[in-house]
Design a protein around this motif. Sequence first.
Motif, PDB file in Angstrom:
ATOM      1  N   ILE A 124     -77.569  -8.668 -19.475  1.00  0.00           N
ATOM      2  CA  ILE A 124     -77.246 -10.034 -19.880  1.00  0.00           C
ATOM      3  C   ILE A 124     -76.542 -10.035 -21.229  1.00  0.00           C
ATOM      4  N   ALA A 125     -77.030  -9.238 -22.164  1.00  0.00           N
ATOM      5  CA  ALA A 125     -76.405  -9.184 -23.490  1.00  0.00           C
ATOM      6  C   ALA A 125     -74.959  -8.720 -23.387  1.00  0.00           C
ATOM      7  N   ARG A 126     -74.690  -7.737 -22.547  1.00  0.00           N
ATOM      8  CA  ARG A 126     -73.308  -7.278 -22.377  1.00  0.00           C
ATOM      9  C   ARG A 126     -72.437  -8.365 -21.756  1.00  0.00           C
ATOM     10  N   LEU A 127     -72.988  -9.095 -20.793  1.00  0.00           N
ATOM     11  CA  LEU A 127     -72.203 -10.131 -20.132  1.00  0.00           C
ATOM     12  C   LEU A 127     -71.898 -11.318 -21.038  1.00  0.00           C
TER      13      LEU A 127
ATOM     14  N   HIS B 260     -74.522 -11.993 -27.878  1.00  0.00           N
ATOM     15  CA  HIS B 260     -75.127 -13.085 -28.636  1.00  0.00           C
ATOM     16  C   HIS B 260     -76.643 -13.000 -28.462  1.00  0.00           C
ATOM     17  N   GLY B 261     -77.326 -12.518 -29.495  1.00  0.00           N
ATOM     18  CA  GLY B 261     -78.746 -12.189 -29.406  1.00  0.00           C
ATOM     19  C   GLY B 261     -79.640 -13.274 -28.873  1.00  0.00           C
ATOM     20  N   SER B 262     -79.631 -14.440 -29.498  1.00  0.00           N
ATOM     21  CA  SER B 262     -80.550 -15.486 -29.062  1.00  0.00           C
ATOM     22  C   SER B 262     -80.172 -16.014 -27.686  1.00  0.00           C
ATOM     23  N   ARG B 263     -78.896 -16.072 -27.403  1.00  0.00           N
ATOM     24  CA  ARG B 263     -78.457 -16.526 -26.073  1.00  0.00           C
ATOM     25  C   ARG B 263     -78.889 -15.523 -25.015  1.00  0.00           C
ATOM     26  N   ALA B 264     -78.739 -14.236 -25.297  1.00  0.00           N
ATOM     27  CA  ALA B 264     -79.174 -13.206 -24.351  1.00  0.00           C
ATOM     28  C   ALA B 264     -80.682 -13.266 -24.145  1.00  0.00           C
TER      29      ALA B 264
ATOM     30  N   PRO C 167     -65.789 -25.941 -25.724  1.00  0.00           N
ATOM     31  CA  PRO C 167     -65.072 -25.169 -26.748  1.00  0.00           C
ATOM     32  C   PRO C 167     -65.787 -23.852 -27.003  1.00  0.00           C
ATOM     33  N   GLN C 168     -64.995 -22.803 -27.237  1.00  0.00           N
ATOM     34  CA  GLN C 168     -65.566 -21.474 -27.428  1.00  0.00           C
ATOM     35  C   GLN C 168     -64.939 -20.797 -28.617  1.00  0.00           C
ATOM     36  N   ASP C 169     -65.551 -19.706 -28.991  1.00  0.00           N
ATOM     37  CA  ASP C 169     -64.957 -18.836 -29.999  1.00  0.00           C
ATOM     38  C   ASP C 169     -63.638 -18.341 -29.429  1.00  0.00           C
ATOM     39  N   ASP C 170     -62.595 -18.428 -30.206  1.00  0.00           N
ATOM     40  CA  ASP C 170     -61.272 -18.061 -29.718  1.00  0.00           C
ATOM     41  C   ASP C 170     -61.024 -16.567 -29.718  1.00  0.00           C
ATOM     42  N   GLY C 171     -62.039 -15.785 -30.049  1.00  0.00           N
ATOM     43  CA  GLY C 171     -61.874 -14.336 -30.060  1.00  0.00           C
ATOM     44  C   GLY C 171     -60.946 -13.887 -31.173  1.00  0.00           C
TER      45      GLY C 171
ATOM     46  N   ALA D  55     -67.887  -7.445 -26.990  1.00  0.00           N
ATOM     47  CA  ALA D  55     -68.407  -8.797 -27.205  1.00  0.00           C
ATOM     48  C   ALA D  55     -67.305  -9.789 -27.546  1.00  0.00           C
ATOM     49  N   SER D  56     -66.226  -9.316 -28.147  1.00  0.00           N
ATOM     50  CA  SER D  56     -65.154 -10.217 -28.568  1.00  0.00           C
ATOM     51  C   SER D  56     -64.146 -10.525 -27.455  1.00  0.00           C
ATOM     52  N   LEU D  57     -64.256  -9.851 -26.319  1.00  0.00           N
ATOM     53  CA  LEU D  57     -63.314 -10.095 -25.226  1.00  0.00           C
ATOM     54  C   LEU D  57     -63.475 -11.514 -24.678  1.00  0.00           C
TER      55      LEU D  57
END
Length: 194
Positions: free
Chosen positions: A50-53, A57-61, A108-112, A141-143
Amino acid sequence: MLAAVMPIETDHPDTGTDDDRALVGAAARGEVAAFEALYRRHAGRIHGVIARLVGGHGSRAEDLTQDAFVRAWQALPAFRFESAFGTWLHRLAVNTALMDLRSRKSRPQDDGSEDAFDGLGVPDSAGYGTALSMDLERAVASLPPRARAVLVLYDVEGWQHEEIAAELGMAVGSSKAQLHRARHLLRTRLEAHA
């Protein structure tokens, strides 16, 4: 949440389906201790995928890991041993993470941005190998989310493009293109910070 009762432990190997079979049977009958044992046995692997997918994001994972185990607890009475419990749970966890990725697609998301790479390649006391591993994890993680999902499912989890395409709702060719894109972005970013 289960985390309050059972901390995530990552050092328990998958010890076999026979032990799981007995624990699954007991947990399906409502024995919480049996489900706790299954949780301890599989939490590290489930959290890892899950963390890789979701991009590390630690808390989200952590939240999605808990969601996956809650769903497993709810679905356990219907489990029919058509596959190993660990395989079933792993697929459930991947689906949980992918559903989260799909739900976030319209927000909205992080634009990487390249700011995510400011700390890459910085020497640390853990040594070069650890720093390189951390660089790779940060780069993955930045992809962009779909490219990251395809990369993780194909290169890390061993899925085939047909499975990925079906799960992510894309054409097989799109899965292959996303994998190529993810690998190219990784190579470019890692070379830039080497």
